[in-house]
Design a protein around this motif. Structure first.
Motif, PDB file in Angstrom:
ATOM      1  N   ILE A 278      34.652  15.594 -12.972  1.00 40.25           N
ATOM      2  CA  ILE A 278      34.592  16.002 -13.826  1.00 40.25           C
ATOM      3  C   ILE A 278      33.457  16.840 -14.322  1.00 40.25           C
ATOM      4  CG2 ILE A 278      34.498  14.996 -16.500  1.00 40.25           C
ATOM      5  CD1 ILE A 278      36.347  12.770 -14.990  1.00 40.25           C
ATOM      6  N   ASN A 279      31.986  15.662 -14.071  1.00 38.88           N
ATOM      7  CA  ASN A 279      31.052  16.679 -14.634  1.00 38.88           C
ATOM      8  C   ASN A 279      29.820  16.721 -13.560  1.00 38.88           C
ATOM      9  OD1 ASN A 279      29.370  18.292 -16.625  1.00 38.88           O
ATOM     10  ND2 ASN A 279      28.515  15.991 -17.117  1.00 38.88           N
ATOM     11  N   PRO A 280      29.031  17.024 -12.732  1.00 38.91           N
ATOM     12  CA  PRO A 280      28.375  17.245 -11.847  1.00 38.91           C
ATOM     13  C   PRO A 280      27.113  15.892 -12.364  1.00 38.91           C
ATOM     14  CG  PRO A 280      29.294  19.618 -11.689  1.00 38.91           C
ATOM     15  CD  PRO A 280      29.462  18.332 -12.711  1.00 38.91           C
ATOM     16  N   LEU A 281      26.562  15.537 -11.301  1.00 34.97           N
ATOM     17  CA  LEU A 281      26.552  14.217 -11.193  1.00 34.97           C
ATOM     18  C   LEU A 281      24.535  14.287 -11.439  1.00 34.97           C
ATOM     19  CD1 LEU A 281      28.040  11.665 -10.418  1.00 34.97           C
ATOM     20  CD2 LEU A 281      27.605  11.765 -13.186  1.00 34.97           C
ATOM     21  N   LYS A 282      24.395  14.005 -12.118  1.00 30.78           N
ATOM     22  CA  LYS A 282      22.171  14.757 -11.736  1.00 30.78           C
ATOM     23  C   LYS A 282      21.752  13.188 -11.691  1.00 30.78           C
ATOM     24  CE  LYS A 282      21.798  18.443 -15.603  1.00 30.78           C
ATOM     25  NZ  LYS A 282      21.392  18.873 -16.515  1.00 30.78           N
ATOM     26  N   VAL A 283      21.081  13.556 -10.742  1.00 26.41           N
ATOM     27  CA  VAL A 283      20.293  12.401  -9.903  1.00 26.41           C
ATOM     28  C   VAL A 283      18.305  12.168 -10.409  1.00 26.41           C
ATOM     29  CG1 VAL A 283      20.022  10.873  -8.049  1.00 26.41           C
ATOM     30  CG2 VAL A 283      21.917  11.905  -8.573  1.00 26.41           C
ATOM     31  N   ASP A 284      18.283  11.400 -11.211  1.00 29.63           N
ATOM     32  CA  ASP A 284      17.469  11.354 -11.009  1.00 29.63           C
ATOM     33  C   ASP A 284      16.369  10.702 -10.315  1.00 29.63           C
ATOM     34  OD1 ASP A 284      14.519   8.957 -10.942  1.00 29.63           O
ATOM     35  OD2 ASP A 284      14.801  10.068 -13.532  1.00 29.63           O
ATOM     36  N   SER A 285      14.884  10.783  -9.489  1.00 30.17           N
ATOM     37  CA  SER A 285      14.216  10.812  -8.485  1.00 30.17           C
ATOM     38  C   SER A 285      13.869   9.731  -7.967  1.00 30.17           C
ATOM     39  CB  SER A 285      12.873  11.811  -8.396  1.00 30.17           C
ATOM     40  OG  SER A 285      12.408  11.529  -9.056  1.00 30.17           O
ATOM     41  N   VAL A 286      13.892   8.914  -8.970  1.00 30.49           N
ATOM     42  CA  VAL A 286      13.542   7.580  -8.950  1.00 30.49           C
ATOM     43  C   VAL A 286      14.997   7.040  -8.189  1.00 30.49           C
ATOM     44  CG1 VAL A 286      13.021   5.443  -9.868  1.00 30.49           C
ATOM     45  CG2 VAL A 286      11.914   6.919 -10.649  1.00 30.49           C
ATOM     46  N   THR A 287      16.230   6.850  -8.762  1.00 30.62           N
ATOM     47  CA  THR A 287      17.496   6.562  -8.107  1.00 30.62           C
ATOM     48  C   THR A 287      17.689   7.064  -6.572  1.00 30.62           C
ATOM     49  OG1 THR A 287      18.464   7.487  -9.826  1.00 30.62           O
ATOM     50  CG2 THR A 287      19.640   6.433  -8.120  1.00 30.62           C
ATOM     51  N   ILE A 288      17.256   8.113  -6.098  1.00 25.22           N
ATOM     52  CA  ILE A 288      17.052   8.777  -5.143  1.00 25.22           C
ATOM     53  C   ILE A 288      16.252   7.298  -4.179  1.00 25.22           C
ATOM     54  CG2 ILE A 288      17.092  10.141  -2.946  1.00 25.22           C
ATOM     55  CD1 ILE A 288      17.533  12.307  -5.358  1.00 25.22           C
ATOM     56  N   ARG A 289      15.078   7.585  -4.289  1.00 25.14           N
ATOM     57  CA  ARG A 289      13.804   6.532  -3.014  1.00 25.14           C
ATOM     58  C   ARG A 289      13.987   5.408  -4.231  1.00 25.14           C
ATOM     59  NH1 ARG A 289       9.739   7.297  -5.832  1.00 25.14           N
ATOM     60  NH2 ARG A 289       9.616   8.011  -8.050  1.00 25.14           N
ATOM     61  N   LYS A 290      14.554   4.973  -4.943  1.00 20.66           N
ATOM     62  CA  LYS A 290      14.697   3.322  -4.901  1.00 20.66           C
ATOM     63  C   LYS A 290      15.770   2.078  -5.020  1.00 20.66           C
ATOM     64  CE  LYS A 290       9.786   3.183  -7.028  1.00 20.66           C
ATOM     65  NZ  LYS A 290       8.846   2.783  -8.136  1.00 20.66           N
TER      66      LYS A 290
ATOM     67  N   SER B 161      19.942  19.074  -4.358  1.00 18.52           N
ATOM     68  CA  SER B 161      19.899  19.370  -5.744  1.00 18.52           C
ATOM     69  C   SER B 161      19.244  18.362  -6.773  1.00 18.52           C
ATOM     70  CB  SER B 161      20.704  20.776  -5.913  1.00 18.52           C
ATOM     71  OG  SER B 161      20.652  21.522  -4.431  1.00 18.52           O
ATOM     72  N   PHE B 162      19.304  17.634  -6.715  1.00 13.13           N
ATOM     73  CA  PHE B 162      19.035  15.688  -7.312  1.00 13.13           C
ATOM     74  C   PHE B 162      20.806  16.202  -8.132  1.00 13.13           C
ATOM     75  CE2 PHE B 162      15.177  17.271  -5.860  1.00 13.13           C
ATOM     76  CZ  PHE B 162      14.578  16.024  -5.599  1.00 13.13           C
ATOM     77  N   ARG B 163      21.805  16.340  -7.167  1.00 12.33           N
ATOM     78  CA  ARG B 163      23.153  16.479  -8.085  1.00 12.33           C
ATOM     79  C   ARG B 163      23.887  15.943  -7.117  1.00 12.33           C
ATOM     80  NH1 ARG B 163      26.055  21.373  -8.001  1.00 12.33           N
ATOM     81  NH2 ARG B 163      26.688  20.977 -10.675  1.00 12.33           N
ATOM     82  N   ILE B 164      25.035  15.390  -7.522  1.00 12.51           N
ATOM     83  CA  ILE B 164      26.899  15.275  -6.803  1.00 12.51           C
ATOM     84  C   ILE B 164      27.440  16.199  -7.679  1.00 12.51           C
ATOM     85  CG2 ILE B 164      27.775  13.880  -5.595  1.00 12.51           C
ATOM     86  CD1 ILE B 164      25.703  11.643  -6.238  1.00 12.51           C
ATOM     87  N   GLY B 165      28.024  17.437  -6.370  1.00 17.57           N
ATOM     88  CA  GLY B 165      28.750  18.005  -7.347  1.00 17.57           C
ATOM     89  C   GLY B 165      30.309  18.236  -6.967  1.00 17.57           C
ATOM     90  N   LYS B 166      30.551  19.327  -7.434  1.00 19.47           N
ATOM     91  CA  LYS B 166      32.263  19.046  -7.064  1.00 19.47           C
ATOM     92  C   LYS B 166      32.853  18.422  -5.674  1.00 19.47           C
ATOM     93  CE  LYS B 166      32.972  20.878 -11.678  1.00 19.47           C
ATOM     94  NZ  LYS B 166      33.536  21.355 -12.700  1.00 19.47           N
ATOM     95  N   GLN B 167      32.425  19.344  -5.284  1.00 16.88           N
ATOM     96  CA  GLN B 167      32.735  19.642  -3.471  1.00 16.88           C
ATOM     97  C   GLN B 167      32.473  18.124  -3.367  1.00 16.88           C
ATOM     98  OE1 GLN B 167      30.768  22.909  -1.399  1.00 16.88           O
ATOM     99  NE2 GLN B 167      32.200  23.632  -2.240  1.00 16.88           N
ATOM    100  N   GLU B 168      30.939  17.580  -3.664  1.00 17.54           N
ATOM    101  CA  GLU B 168      30.676  16.504  -3.161  1.00 17.54           C
ATOM    102  C   GLU B 168      32.093  15.086  -3.577  1.00 17.54           C
ATOM    103  OE1 GLU B 168      29.064  18.280  -3.728  1.00 17.54           O
ATOM    104  OE2 GLU B 168      26.594  17.532  -3.007  1.00 17.54           O
ATOM    105  N   GLY B 169      32.423  14.963  -4.860  1.00 13.10           N
ATOM    106  CA  GLY B 169      33.324  14.597  -5.225  1.00 13.10           C
ATOM    107  C   GLY B 169      34.989  14.695  -4.847  1.00 13.10           C
TER     108      GLY B 169
END
Length: 319
Positions: A89-101, A293-301
């Motif tokens: 629906i809308n690519p998810l931006k991922v915060d760097s803290v979310t990735i690291r922790k 790229s700090f995001r989960i895009g439509k292809q990954e979805g």
């Protein structure tokens, strides 16, 4: 009538969670908590309260398969279908803290669960159980996670307060407290109805408790996460959407299974090991996707959505 009661139970769960999240989120915003932290805490705990209620009620009634299958199935549903549909629906931006922790903490919780249910492998017991001792370990991990979240909230509170001073929530406290309590009541009653009727249906079809927990109950109790995350994505609040999913999965493993097993030790069916391993693999996949790229895009979805469909086919054929 059993099917009617099951539908009524799910309706109470979903609407109860909606009221609970709405009321609790508004109260949380009054404390100037960031969207990500609201997603990780109030929204995540609210949307996971159906899983908590169902698994705890199942533990009290001796339905260990439903209790464990519900949590593992819900987490797989969250990582695959909820993240997948939301990202499409809308690519998810991922915060760097979310990735690291946060995502690594979800992975740690999943691995801890795998270790705790492997009693036979470690020659601790003649059967695999989530014992009361295991439950206290999970709750200890949950306490550490809460401490981390509150520290982050405390450190960021002043910054959020400065940025959002003009947008302070003005809804009356009394109204929000009532809405939250009504939602909690709906969740508790709905959870009891779902467990009783889903188990009855499972037995009539010759399904195992674990399978009904992984499918009917897991999907039903995860609908609040799905609805909340899709709504957040439509409103372009991707931090709330992803925070909700990650926070819910941590809450499900550490608090839900921790509390359920402290109430009554949970016997573990051999088949669930495959599902737990798959949950770990999917969490790693989510971490890898998040780093692109700090995001989960439509292809990954699309990939995650297809993965859930394949998983459902697999467990139905396995039964």
């Amino acid at each position: 009538m059993t099917y009617l009661f099951l539908i009524i139970g799910f309706a109470l769960l979903i609407k109860g969670a909606d009221f609970f999240v709405d009321g609790a989120s508004k109260m949380a915003r009054a404390f100037h908590i960031s969207p990500l932290l609201i997603g990780l805490t109030i929204v995540a705990f609210g949307t996971s309260s159906p899983e908590a209620t169902v698994s705890i009620v199942a533990a009290l009634e001796g339905n260990a398969g439903v209790a464990i299958g519900n949590v593992v199935g819900s987490n797989i549903f969250n990582i695959t279908l909820v993240v997948g549909l939301t990202a499409m629906i809308n690519p998810l931006k991922v915060d760097s803290v979310t990735i690291r922790k946060e995502i690594p903490f979800t992975l740690l919780a999943s691995i801890a669960l795998l270790i705790l249910i492997s009693d036979i492998s470690f020659q601790l017991l003649s059967e695999n159980f989530i014992t009361r001792g295991d439950g206290f370990i999970l709750l200890l991990f949950f306490t550490i996670f809460l401490y981390y979240i509150f520290e982050v909230a405390r450190n960021n509170r002043e910054k959020i307060k400065e940025d959002s001073g003009a947008n302070q929530e003005s809804s009356p406290w009394g109204k929000n407290i009532v809405i939250t309590l009504i939602g909690l009541a709906g969740i508790i009653i709905g959870g009891d109805v779902v467990v009783n009727n889903a188990t009855t249906i499972a037995v009539s079809f010759g399904m195992s408790e674990t399978l009904v927990g992984l499918t009917i109950v897991a999907v039903g109790t995860s609908l609040p996460e799905l609805i909340t995350s899709i709504t957040a994505a439509l409103k372009k609040e991707s931090e709330i959407a992803l925070g909700n999913i990650v926070g819910s999965n941590i809450f499900n493993i550490l608090f839900v299974l921790g509390s359920a097993s402290v109430i009554a030790p949970l016997a573990v069916e051999g088949k669930i090991f495959v599902d737990v391993l798959l949950m770990i693999l999917l969490t790693v996949t989510l971490l890898v996707f998040s780093r692109t790229s700090f995001r989960i895009g439509k292809q990954e979805g699309i990939i995650l959505t297809v993965a859930y469909i394949a998983y459902m086919i697999f467990i139905i054929m396995r039964n």
